[in-house]
Design a protein around this motif. Structure first.
Motif, PDB file in Angstrom:
ATOM      1  N   LEU A 339       0.835  -1.206   0.000  1.00  0.00           N
ATOM      2  CA  LEU A 339       0.000   0.000   0.000  1.00  0.00           C
ATOM      3  C   LEU A 339       0.868   1.254   0.000  1.00  0.00           C
ATOM      4  O   LEU A 339       0.520   2.267  -0.628  1.00  0.00           O
ATOM      5  CB  LEU A 339      -0.928  -0.018   1.210  1.00  0.00           C
ATOM      6  CG  LEU A 339      -2.085   0.977   1.198  1.00  0.00           C
ATOM      7  CD1 LEU A 339      -3.072   0.655   0.082  1.00  0.00           C
ATOM      8  CD2 LEU A 339      -2.806   0.987   2.548  1.00  0.00           C
ATOM      9  N   GLY A 340       2.006   1.183   0.689  1.00  0.00           N
ATOM     10  CA  GLY A 340       2.914   2.313   0.688  1.00  0.00           C
ATOM     11  C   GLY A 340       3.492   2.592  -0.690  1.00  0.00           C
ATOM     12  O   GLY A 340       3.602   3.758  -1.112  1.00  0.00           O
ATOM     13  N   ARG A 341       3.845   1.545  -1.416  1.00  0.00           N
ATOM     14  CA  ARG A 341       4.379   1.732  -2.774  1.00  0.00           C
ATOM     15  C   ARG A 341       3.304   2.291  -3.703  1.00  0.00           C
ATOM     16  O   ARG A 341       3.593   3.113  -4.573  1.00  0.00           O
ATOM     17  CB  ARG A 341       4.920   0.404  -3.310  1.00  0.00           C
ATOM     18  CG  ARG A 341       6.142  -0.102  -2.562  1.00  0.00           C
ATOM     19  CD  ARG A 341       6.690  -1.384  -3.175  1.00  0.00           C
ATOM     20  NE  ARG A 341       7.137  -1.112  -4.538  1.00  0.00           N
ATOM     21  CZ  ARG A 341       6.758  -1.827  -5.605  1.00  0.00           C
ATOM     22  NH1 ARG A 341       5.923  -2.848  -5.466  1.00  0.00           N
ATOM     23  NH2 ARG A 341       7.215  -1.519  -6.801  1.00  0.00           N
ATOM     24  N   TRP A 342       2.084   1.854  -3.552  1.00  0.00           N
ATOM     25  CA  TRP A 342       0.960   2.355  -4.353  1.00  0.00           C
ATOM     26  C   TRP A 342       0.714   3.837  -4.045  1.00  0.00           C
ATOM     27  O   TRP A 342       0.454   4.640  -4.945  1.00  0.00           O
ATOM     28  CB  TRP A 342      -0.265   1.515  -4.052  1.00  0.00           C
ATOM     29  CG  TRP A 342      -1.588   1.851  -4.676  1.00  0.00           C
ATOM     30  CD1 TRP A 342      -2.790   1.807  -4.034  1.00  0.00           C
ATOM     31  CD2 TRP A 342      -1.896   2.196  -6.032  1.00  0.00           C
ATOM     32  NE1 TRP A 342      -3.826   2.119  -4.890  1.00  0.00           N
ATOM     33  CE2 TRP A 342      -3.298   2.363  -6.136  1.00  0.00           C
ATOM     34  CE3 TRP A 342      -1.128   2.397  -7.168  1.00  0.00           C
ATOM     35  CZ2 TRP A 342      -3.939   2.723  -7.319  1.00  0.00           C
ATOM     36  CZ3 TRP A 342      -1.766   2.755  -8.356  1.00  0.00           C
ATOM     37  CH2 TRP A 342      -3.152   2.910  -8.420  1.00  0.00           C
ATOM     38  N   LEU A 347       2.222  10.049  -5.232  1.00  0.00           N
ATOM     39  CA  LEU A 347       2.939  11.205  -4.708  1.00  0.00           C
ATOM     40  C   LEU A 347       4.166  11.551  -5.551  1.00  0.00           C
ATOM     41  O   LEU A 347       4.605  12.712  -5.536  1.00  0.00           O
ATOM     42  CB  LEU A 347       3.370  10.931  -3.262  1.00  0.00           C
ATOM     43  CG  LEU A 347       2.230  10.789  -2.241  1.00  0.00           C
ATOM     44  CD1 LEU A 347       2.793  10.372  -0.887  1.00  0.00           C
ATOM     45  CD2 LEU A 347       1.449  12.101  -2.111  1.00  0.00           C
ATOM     46  N   ARG A 348       4.700  10.582  -6.281  1.00  0.00           N
ATOM     47  CA  ARG A 348       5.925  10.810  -7.041  1.00  0.00           C
ATOM     48  C   ARG A 348       5.678  10.780  -8.552  1.00  0.00           C
ATOM     49  O   ARG A 348       5.922  11.765  -9.254  1.00  0.00           O
ATOM     50  CB  ARG A 348       6.968   9.760  -6.647  1.00  0.00           C
ATOM     51  CG  ARG A 348       7.404   9.865  -5.194  1.00  0.00           C
ATOM     52  CD  ARG A 348       8.289   8.706  -4.772  1.00  0.00           C
ATOM     53  NE  ARG A 348       8.635   8.802  -3.347  1.00  0.00           N
ATOM     54  CZ  ARG A 348       9.238   7.839  -2.654  1.00  0.00           C
ATOM     55  NH1 ARG A 348       9.584   6.710  -3.250  1.00  0.00           N
ATOM     56  NH2 ARG A 348       9.511   8.002  -1.363  1.00  0.00           N
ATOM     57  N   ALA A 349       5.189   9.647  -9.033  1.00  0.00           N
ATOM     58  CA  ALA A 349       5.027   9.504 -10.487  1.00  0.00           C
ATOM     59  C   ALA A 349       3.857  10.312 -11.027  1.00  0.00           C
ATOM     60  O   ALA A 349       3.820  10.646 -12.215  1.00  0.00           O
ATOM     61  CB  ALA A 349       4.854   8.028 -10.857  1.00  0.00           C
ATOM     62  N   ARG A 350       2.887  10.657 -10.171  1.00  0.00           N
ATOM     63  CA  ARG A 350       1.700  11.363 -10.644  1.00  0.00           C
ATOM     64  C   ARG A 350       1.505  12.738 -10.006  1.00  0.00           C
ATOM     65  O   ARG A 350       0.421  13.294 -10.071  1.00  0.00           O
ATOM     66  CB  ARG A 350       0.455  10.494 -10.411  1.00  0.00           C
ATOM     67  CG  ARG A 350       0.356   9.289 -11.346  1.00  0.00           C
ATOM     68  CD  ARG A 350       0.169   9.729 -12.802  1.00  0.00           C
ATOM     69  NE  ARG A 350      -0.030   8.580 -13.682  1.00  0.00           N
ATOM     70  CZ  ARG A 350      -1.200   8.039 -13.959  1.00  0.00           C
ATOM     71  NH1 ARG A 350      -2.289   8.542 -13.409  1.00  0.00           N
ATOM     72  NH2 ARG A 350      -1.278   7.013 -14.758  1.00  0.00           N
ATOM     73  N   THR A 351       2.553  13.272  -9.391  1.00  0.00           N
ATOM     74  CA  THR A 351       2.500  14.639  -8.881  1.00  0.00           C
ATOM     75  C   THR A 351       3.592  15.436  -9.581  1.00  0.00           C
ATOM     76  O   THR A 351       4.779  15.124  -9.446  1.00  0.00           O
ATOM     77  CB  THR A 351       2.693  14.684  -7.355  1.00  0.00           C
ATOM     78  OG1 THR A 351       1.683  13.892  -6.728  1.00  0.00           O
ATOM     79  CG2 THR A 351       2.593  16.117  -6.838  1.00  0.00           C
TER      80      THR A 351
END
Length: 580
Positions: A339-342, A347-351
């Motif tokens: 869940l943390g990776r999701w 937060l990273r790839a889509r922000t």
């Protein structure tokens, strides 16, 4: 479709006949929105493929017999004026058939055989059984006549357009078995008679229904049929699915999408906790190196070109509340990591750099594929996404506390608060949530229910925001439930997918958020209307918001699960209030 009082009989044109563990069903639905004249064996290995056609025949003339189909969870039958054919599952890959005063022709669904497509027909010299070998599924379908059955074959070993068929008959009645196998299997050996197979099939369903739908019939008259929709759409682990899987349907929606599975997990949790846990984990089994979940998983395909919304923190919180026992520490730790990776993916790839909120790349990422929210732009920062992410971060914090990591818990809560602050500061304007382009910063709004989904934050919302959202949600309420596009919108479409019809997941999410925000009266009314809708119109993929008619795929598991969830909640609240 109207649910009968005992909720056992169903229309096979709407709900396929199958059983838990099986990768095939019996149905007249042979492709998307395609109804055949005859019932077919339809396999879901390598996709949805109609393999065999079943045609009842008049023994005296050999012509097609006029019959009616009678379907219930325990048995399927063709009923004619003078005779009857019955079919039950003996096991997940085997059906037993018997006929009395009616013959049965079994033919390939498509008679044309090419070097790469179609069904080849031959007789096995080892045991005398008959085999239909399907290019499309990559499997064989072995027919073994039993007892006094007479088998008459045409087109054996024929190629191209040769007519192929196997006719089962017998002056004193006949029996046969059909198996879906890989390449070879020991000759069929009966495990008992037809009655024993029928009894075993009925008992398997009864055990499942008792586990997942223990509600009194008066409290939820469609609960048993909802249980059947779930049971019959469940497959054993095979192909790319590493766990038993509840497909969305054993019609053409024969996949596990990476948010649909959450609702099935929740419905199964109290009675079948292991199966429920498997449902939650299925997409995470295919999490990629960026932390993204696939869009969907099925027997022979995993798609990554889109994702689905991060509802998994919301779902896991409720799943843990509904499970009769908590997962073991190792399971929780692995789930925390996944869940943390999701969450980090969003937060990273889509922000985008310099921005505080993540974005979708297309409406498909939101699960609301063609919602009017995305009419102006597809790449969009939306309020529902931020809200789901807040709840997911909050659940990560709870998991971290349970796993003895208080510093990590504080970090997750801090991020959750920061995302919620950004949501309210950047997207709440003029008494409504708006969307924003991550490229230009330009704002937009729609009359889609999707714009109101931050209600899922429930008690976390400022009172004035929750109250305004509740007012707007009430404006979407028709006599049948929540329209996904306001019915007064110029973009409303009766069968517009996410541009009007009522959907189960939106109903459950909104009902839950309203309840946690203190708007229990509106939540109760939304739940009641959805329950009545399913009791009148079955468990369709979605429903016409103004007529209640079921639309699209008519046997959808997350609809059945949502019915069970809402019925269970209503019953529990009534019991707590002494209204048994």
């Amino acid at each position: 479709m109207t649910v009968t009082p005992d909720s056992r009989a169903f229309a096979i044109r709407e709900i396929p006949f199958s059983r838990e563990g099986s990768w095939f069903n019996i149905s007249s639905v042979t492709a998307q929105h395609t109804q055949a004249e005859d019932l077919h064996l339809v396999s879901h290995q390598n996709g949805m493929h109609a393999v065999l056609r079943f045609v009842p025949l008049d023994p005296s003339s050999g012509a097609r017999a006029r019959t009616a189909w009678a379907a219930a969870p325990a048995m399927l039958a063709w009923e004619g004026d003078a005779g009857r054919i019955e079919l039950v599952y003996e096991s997940a890959d085997t059906v037993r058939l018997r006929g009395d005063l009616l013959d049965l022709a079994i033919t390939p669904a498509d008679q044309e055989l090419t070097p790469f497509t179609g069904t080849y027909f031959y007789r096995d010299p080892v045991d005398g059984s008959y085999h239909f070998t399907s290019y499309e599924t990559g499997r064989r379908y072995r027919v073994t006549p039993l007892g006094g059955a007479v088998a008459t074959a045409e087109g054996l070993e024929g190629l191209a357009g040769t007519d192929r068929r196997l006719v089962l008959s017998g002056p004193q009645g006949w029996e046969a078995v059909v198996e879906e196998i890989d390449s070879a299997r020991q000759p069929y050996a009966a495990r008992g008679d037809f009655a024993a197979a029928a009894s075993s099939h009925a008992r398997a369903f009864r055990d499942f229904a008792d586990a997942v739908a223990p509600l009194p019939a008066g409290a939820a008259p469609a609960a048993e049929l909802a249980a059947y929709v779930l049971w019959s759409a469940t497959t054993r682990a095979a192909g790319l699915l590493r766990r038993p899987a509840v497909l969305m349907s054993k019609h053409w929606m024969d996949k596990v999408w990476s948010w649909d599975h959450c609702f099935n997990a929740l419905a199964l949790a109290p009675g079948l906790p292991d199966l429920a846990w498997d449902q939650f984990q299925i997409p995470f089994d295919h999490q990629d190196e960026s932390g993204a979940l696939p869009d969907s998983v099925t027997h022979s395909e995993v798609l990554y070109n889109f994702v689905k919304p991060p509802v998994h923190g919301w779902a896991l919180r409720r799943l843990r509340e509904r499970l009769p026992r908590q997962p073991e520490s190792a399971q929780l730790r692995e789930t925390y990591r996944r869940l943390g990776r999701w969450t980090d993916f969003w937060l990273r790839a889509r922000t985008a750099p310099g921005l505080r909120l993540p974005h979708y790349q297309h409406g498909n990422d939101s699960g609301w594929d063609n919602a009017t929210t995305f009419d102006g732009r597809r790449v969009l920062i939306t309020a529902d996404l931020a809200a789901f992410l807040v709840l997911q971060l909050a659940e990560l914090a709870e998991l971290a506390k349970d796993l003895g990591e208080p510093d990590a818990a504080d970090r997750h809560l801090g991020t959750a608060d920061a995302v919620q602050d950004a949501l309210l500061e950047e997207l709440w304007s003029g008494g409504r949530f708006r969307s924003r382009s991550p490229h230009s910063g330009e704002m937009s709004a729609s009359r889609s229910l999707l714009d109101l989904m931050p209600i899922v934050l429930g008690e976390r919302l400022p009172r004035e925001v929750a109250d305004r959202l509740a007012e707007r949600i009430a404006e979407h309420l028709t006599p049948y439930g929540l329209a996904t596009e306001h019915t007064g919108s110029p973009h409303y479409l009766a069968d517009g997918y996410w541009r009007g019809p009522i959907w189960a997941p939106a109903t459950v999410l909104v009902e839950d958020g309203l309840r946690r925000a203190g708007h229990t009266g509106l939540a109760d009314e939304i739940g009641r209307r959805f329950l009545r809708l399913c009791e009148a119109s079955g468990f369709a993929e979605n429903f016409d918001a103004l007529t209640g008619e079921g639309l699209r795929d008519r046997a959808y598991t997350w609809t059945a699960s949502s019915y069970l969830l809402l019925a269970d909640g209503q019953h529990r609240r009534g019991a707590a209030a002494g209204l048994r």
